[in-house]
Design a protein around this motif. Structure first.
Motif, PDB file in Angstrom:
ATOM      1  N   SER A 163      29.314  28.743 -18.727  1.00  0.00           N
ATOM      2  CA  SER A 163      28.386  29.861 -18.668  1.00  0.00           C
ATOM      3  C   SER A 163      27.661  30.325 -20.090  1.00  0.00           C
ATOM      4  O   SER A 163      26.545  30.535 -19.990  1.00  0.00           O
ATOM      5  CB  SER A 163      28.922  30.920 -17.987  1.00  0.00           C
ATOM      6  OG  SER A 163      30.339  31.275 -18.797  1.00  0.00           O
ATOM      7  N   ALA A 164      28.578  30.178 -20.983  1.00  0.00           N
ATOM      8  CA  ALA A 164      27.961  30.483 -22.322  1.00  0.00           C
ATOM      9  C   ALA A 164      26.913  29.582 -22.964  1.00  0.00           C
ATOM     10  O   ALA A 164      25.994  29.997 -23.328  1.00  0.00           O
ATOM     11  CB  ALA A 164      28.898  30.386 -23.367  1.00  0.00           C
ATOM     12  N   GLU A 165      27.147  28.490 -22.603  1.00  0.00           N
ATOM     13  CA  GLU A 165      26.041  27.423 -22.839  1.00  0.00           C
ATOM     14  C   GLU A 165      24.778  27.438 -22.044  1.00  0.00           C
ATOM     15  O   GLU A 165      23.526  27.453 -22.424  1.00  0.00           O
ATOM     16  CB  GLU A 165      26.563  25.932 -22.513  1.00  0.00           C
ATOM     17  CG  GLU A 165      27.571  25.594 -23.440  1.00  0.00           C
ATOM     18  CD  GLU A 165      28.204  24.114 -23.086  1.00  0.00           C
ATOM     19  OE1 GLU A 165      28.793  23.541 -24.094  1.00  0.00           O
ATOM     20  OE2 GLU A 165      28.037  23.566 -22.293  1.00  0.00           O
ATOM     21  N   ARG A 166      25.118  27.671 -20.659  1.00  0.00           N
ATOM     22  CA  ARG A 166      23.890  28.118 -19.861  1.00  0.00           C
ATOM     23  C   ARG A 166      22.832  29.250 -20.250  1.00  0.00           C
ATOM     24  O   ARG A 166      21.930  29.334 -20.519  1.00  0.00           O
ATOM     25  CB  ARG A 166      24.380  28.571 -18.595  1.00  0.00           C
ATOM     26  CG  ARG A 166      23.241  28.689 -17.301  1.00  0.00           C
ATOM     27  CD  ARG A 166      23.976  28.785 -16.086  1.00  0.00           C
ATOM     28  NE  ARG A 166      22.848  29.147 -15.092  1.00  0.00           N
ATOM     29  CZ  ARG A 166      22.234  30.250 -14.832  1.00  0.00           C
ATOM     30  NH1 ARG A 166      22.473  31.135 -15.502  1.00  0.00           N
ATOM     31  NH2 ARG A 166      21.173  30.236 -13.838  1.00  0.00           N
ATOM     32  N   GLU A 167      23.552  30.282 -20.815  1.00  0.00           N
ATOM     33  CA  GLU A 167      22.956  31.360 -21.416  1.00  0.00           C
ATOM     34  C   GLU A 167      22.079  31.267 -22.623  1.00  0.00           C
ATOM     35  O   GLU A 167      21.205  31.696 -22.814  1.00  0.00           O
ATOM     36  CB  GLU A 167      24.090  32.695 -21.562  1.00  0.00           C
ATOM     37  CG  GLU A 167      24.559  33.472 -20.028  1.00  0.00           C
ATOM     38  CD  GLU A 167      23.158  33.705 -19.091  1.00  0.00           C
ATOM     39  OE1 GLU A 167      22.372  34.260 -19.751  1.00  0.00           O
ATOM     40  OE2 GLU A 167      23.154  33.327 -17.970  1.00  0.00           O
ATOM     41  N   LEU A 168      22.861  30.217 -23.454  1.00  0.00           N
ATOM     42  CA  LEU A 168      22.145  30.062 -24.743  1.00  0.00           C
ATOM     43  C   LEU A 168      21.001  29.381 -24.679  1.00  0.00           C
ATOM     44  O   LEU A 168      19.986  29.481 -24.898  1.00  0.00           O
ATOM     45  CB  LEU A 168      23.215  29.111 -25.484  1.00  0.00           C
ATOM     46  CG  LEU A 168      22.668  28.522 -26.733  1.00  0.00           C
ATOM     47  CD1 LEU A 168      22.181  29.769 -27.900  1.00  0.00           C
ATOM     48  CD2 LEU A 168      23.764  27.593 -27.400  1.00  0.00           C
TER      49      LEU A 168
ATOM     50  N   ARG B 101      19.271  29.148 -21.773  1.00  0.00           N
ATOM     51  CA  ARG B 101      18.001  30.109 -21.324  1.00  0.00           C
ATOM     52  C   ARG B 101      17.259  30.744 -22.255  1.00  0.00           C
ATOM     53  O   ARG B 101      15.984  31.317 -22.242  1.00  0.00           O
ATOM     54  CB  ARG B 101      18.773  30.993 -19.944  1.00  0.00           C
ATOM     55  CG  ARG B 101      19.139  30.148 -18.771  1.00  0.00           C
ATOM     56  CD  ARG B 101      19.778  30.883 -17.794  1.00  0.00           C
ATOM     57  NE  ARG B 101      18.758  31.757 -17.268  1.00  0.00           N
ATOM     58  CZ  ARG B 101      17.895  31.663 -16.200  1.00  0.00           C
ATOM     59  NH1 ARG B 101      17.912  30.402 -15.845  1.00  0.00           N
ATOM     60  NH2 ARG B 101      17.227  32.811 -15.637  1.00  0.00           N
ATOM     61  N   GLU B 102      18.158  31.489 -23.091  1.00  0.00           N
ATOM     62  CA  GLU B 102      17.220  32.124 -24.105  1.00  0.00           C
ATOM     63  C   GLU B 102      16.767  31.323 -25.026  1.00  0.00           C
ATOM     64  O   GLU B 102      15.425  31.837 -25.576  1.00  0.00           O
ATOM     65  CB  GLU B 102      18.780  32.838 -25.213  1.00  0.00           C
ATOM     66  CG  GLU B 102      17.976  33.814 -26.330  1.00  0.00           C
ATOM     67  CD  GLU B 102      17.117  34.737 -26.103  1.00  0.00           C
ATOM     68  OE1 GLU B 102      16.146  35.230 -26.964  1.00  0.00           O
ATOM     69  OE2 GLU B 102      17.279  35.322 -24.602  1.00  0.00           O
TER      70      GLU B 102
ATOM     71  N   ARG C 259      13.578  30.876 -23.207  1.00  0.00           N
ATOM     72  CA  ARG C 259      12.637  32.135 -23.326  1.00  0.00           C
ATOM     73  C   ARG C 259      11.774  32.043 -24.480  1.00  0.00           C
ATOM     74  O   ARG C 259      10.407  32.347 -24.588  1.00  0.00           O
ATOM     75  CB  ARG C 259      13.305  33.303 -23.254  1.00  0.00           C
ATOM     76  CG  ARG C 259      13.836  33.677 -21.857  1.00  0.00           C
ATOM     77  CD  ARG C 259      14.634  35.011 -21.656  1.00  0.00           C
ATOM     78  NE  ARG C 259      15.431  35.106 -20.562  1.00  0.00           N
ATOM     79  CZ  ARG C 259      16.790  34.936 -20.445  1.00  0.00           C
ATOM     80  NH1 ARG C 259      17.488  34.750 -21.635  1.00  0.00           N
ATOM     81  NH2 ARG C 259      17.416  35.075 -19.442  1.00  0.00           N
TER      82      ARG C 259
END
Length: 415
Positions: A4-9, A11-12, A15
């Protein structure tokens, strides 16, 4: 196993990338690159490529945090493009989507490179090579095999779906195929070394003909398989470092579906032929490459080898569009010979960023090209590449880009 941390990274980072990609300036860059490749002379596109990325990270912007290989590849894609947009953007064109490369596999040609190497910097992939001669005899040549080339459309779709899920709501994803990049002499010397090849051109020409004949067979098979597999691409913004978008491709009769050989560029060169006569260049390279060139839409020829005394040979190829002008070619002679009929693909000297960057030298080199191309009506581009080192001084590239951009702004106006 993307966390989940990799996914959020990811996505940021996506952006941040999307913000750059959606800037209206991207469309202006795209239009200028298409016009230039379509032989409309004007302000030249400027790119920087083949960057020594291991020397560029001065503040952690490029440090990769993802462990999963798929996520790590995406992270590197975003970080490098964001970094370049911040520090040396030039005319780098960002697509408003994330490209997922189509898988292409090859069984190889039956040979592996045998070499000795010397490296001064263990982090740099630009090192010295001494190749062992594996094609010294006729029997050696018979070991060369035409490879089996395959795709994997099912895995392509899985990769596309995974990237789409990771970037959902931020950035679209799209499958991306391959260009046709044909450089047989760059491959041959890795199985022989340069000196044996040059000696045999004079002393055993029939042996060299056997070798290049084999590699031509491989090249013809490869581009046919790419077409059969549906992995060709004509919408990529770059063609091996240089602008690749053009009005002429795909061909006028293209009606959709998988691209054909005649819908795409072929990129070719013979860099080790720098010291070979025009007659030998024709005999051992162009007479063979022509079989591939004739099947493709447009040809871009040349890289580091000076071609100022061989342009007349290249102009005999009907679909030739872009010709390389290396740092060792005559700027004026190339401009005079190419005129308005070909894109003048200028390679500035990467030595000017290797240790320190002198703005006056950068301007002098730039203006020599600008004045020659304007005098002869050449559509031209500037691509700083083959950058082996900046001596761990990223500011060298920043200053080069700023100097070139401000000089062109003064000549053409801000784009």
């Amino acid at each position: 196993m993307i966390t989940s941390a990799e996914r959020e990274l990811l996505r940021e980072l996506a952006r941040q990338y999307a913000e750059y990609a959606q800037d209206p300036a991207q469309e202006r860059k795209r239009a200028r690159q298409i016009a230039n490749n379509s032989l409309e002379a004007g302000r030249p596109p400027v790119l920087i490529d083949e960057v020594p990325w291991h020397e560029m990270d001065f503040d952690g912007q490029l440090a990769l945090r993802c462990e999963d290989p798929f996520a790590r590849g995406m992270e590197q894609f975003f970080r490098r493009r964001i970094y370049q947009q911040k520090h040396f953007p030039c005319d780098q064109l960002l697509e408003a989507y994330y490209p997922v490369g189509k898988i292409i596999r090859s069984t190889g040609i039956g040979l592996t490179v045998e070499e000795d190497t010397i490296a001064l910097d263990g982090r740099n992939n630009i090192i010295s090579h001494k190749y062992q001669d594996q094609l010294a005899s006729e029997e050696d040549v018979e070991r060369i095999r035409i490879p089996e080339i395959t795709g994997d459309p099912e895995q392509d779709q899985r990769n596309l779906a995974l990237a789409g899920e990771l970037l959902e709501g931020i950035l679209p994803v799209r499958l991306r195929g391959t260009e046709i990049y044909y450089a047989p002499w760059d491959q041959i010397i890795r199985y022989r070394g340069v000196e044996p090849v040059l000696m045999d051109m004079a002393e055993r020409p029939e042996h060299i003909h056997r070798i290049i004949g084999k590699f031509t067979e491989i090249g013809l098979y490869t581009i046919r398989r790419y077409e059969e597999l549906g992995v060709l691409e004509c919408e990529a913004p770059t063609l091996h470092c240089t602008p690749g978008l053009v009005r002429d491709l795909p061909a006028a009769d293209y009606a959709g579906g998988p691209l054909r050989r005649k819908d795409v560029w072929i990129r070719s060169m013979a860099q080790m032929f720098s010291s070979v006569s025009p007659a030998m260049h024709q005999e051992f390279d162009l007479d063979y490459s022509r079989a591939l060139f004739d099947q493709c839409g447009l040809v871009y020829y040349g890289c580091c080898e000076p071609l100022d005394n061989k342009i007349d040979l290249l102009k005999k190829i009907p679909n030739m569009r872009k010709i390389g002008v290396s740092p060792w070619a005559s700027v004026e002679s190339c401009a005079e010979q190419l005129g308005s009929s070909y894109v003048y693909a200028r390679k500035p000297n990467p030595a000017n960023v290797a240790i320190q960057t002198d703005p006056e030298e950068i301007r002098r080199e730039l203006l020599e090209t600008v004045e020659a191309c304007q005098r002869h009506g050449c559509p031209y581009e500037l691509v700083l590449k083959d950058i082996s080192t900046v001596s761990y001084r990223p500011e060298n590239l920043f200053l080069w880009e700023q100097t070139v951009r401000s000089t062109l702004d003064a000549l053409y106006g801000r784009p």
